[in-house]
Design a protein around this motif. Structure first.
Motif, short mmCIF file in Angstrom:
data_model
loop_
_atom_site.label_atom_id
_atom_site.label_comp_id
_atom_site.label_asym_id
_atom_site.label_seq_id
_atom_site.Cartn_x
_atom_site.Cartn_y
_atom_site.Cartn_z
N VAL A 115 96.06 38.06 53.21
CA VAL A 115 96.44 36.96 54.10
C VAL A 115 96.44 37.47 55.53
N ARG A 162 101.52 30.96 55.63
CA ARG A 162 102.41 31.26 54.50
C ARG A 162 102.21 30.23 53.40
N THR A 184 103.34 29.52 48.91
CA THR A 184 103.91 29.90 47.62
C THR A 184 102.84 29.57 46.59
N LEU A 230 104.33 33.68 43.60
CA LEU A 230 104.02 34.63 44.66
C LEU A 230 104.31 34.02 46.02
N GLU A 231 105.13 34.67 46.81
CA GLU A 231 105.38 34.26 48.20
C GLU A 231 104.48 35.12 49.06
N ILE A 232 103.50 34.49 49.72
CA ILE A 232 102.53 35.28 50.46
C ILE A 232 102.50 34.88 51.94
N ASP A 253 99.89 40.38 53.44
CA ASP A 253 100.04 40.52 52.00
C ASP A 253 98.68 40.55 51.31
N CYS A 276 96.85 40.09 47.62
CA CYS A 276 97.15 39.37 46.39
C CYS A 276 95.96 39.48 45.45
N LYS A 301 92.76 33.63 54.86
CA LYS A 301 92.65 34.88 54.09
C LYS A 301 91.22 35.38 54.11
#
Length: 120
Positions: free
Chosen positions: A73, A77, A79, A88-90, A94, A96, A114
């Motif tokens: 990311v 933001r 979820t 996943l809270e991104i 972050d 993933c 992203k």
């Protein structure tokens, strides 16, 4: 987009400023809001099994069935709830990993951008 039988040529892209193109969502994927998706493929293997690019989505809630993907990311933001798995809270910075076949629900709180690599 670059397609090549060999390894891609070396390149750099400033992800926050990259121009993206519309990627319309299937209306059946939209749970709430009016999310808009844009993206850009930076490289795709000749056999179409490896794809690298940039993807962005504006706030809203959408569902998806994932490919085998690694992404980082850059901004925004969200979820991401994986059916039968983790939530996943991104956010910025972050990394993933999503598994092929994961059924997800993305609740996008702030426009999310992203950089990704997908293996098909």
């Amino acid at each position: 987009m670059t397609t090549n039988d060999q390894a891609p040529a070396s390149f750099a892209v400033h992800i926050p400023d990259a121009d993206l193109e519309p990627e319309p969502l299937d209306p059946a994927q939209i749970v709430s809001g009016e999310p808009v998706v844009t993206g850009k493929v930076l490289w795709e293997s000749a056999d179409g099994k490896q794809v690298r690019g940039i993807w962005q989505i504006t706030p809203g809630v959408v569902t998806d069935t994932e490919a085998n993907e690694l992404f980082v990311v850059v901004s925004g933001r969200a979820t991401v709830a994986v059916e039968g798995g983790a939530t996943l809270e991104i956010g910025p910075g972050d990394a993933c990993v999503l598994r092929e076949g994961d059924r997800t629900t993305w609740t996008v709180h702030e426009t999310l951008r992203k950089a990704y690599h997908i293996s098909l």
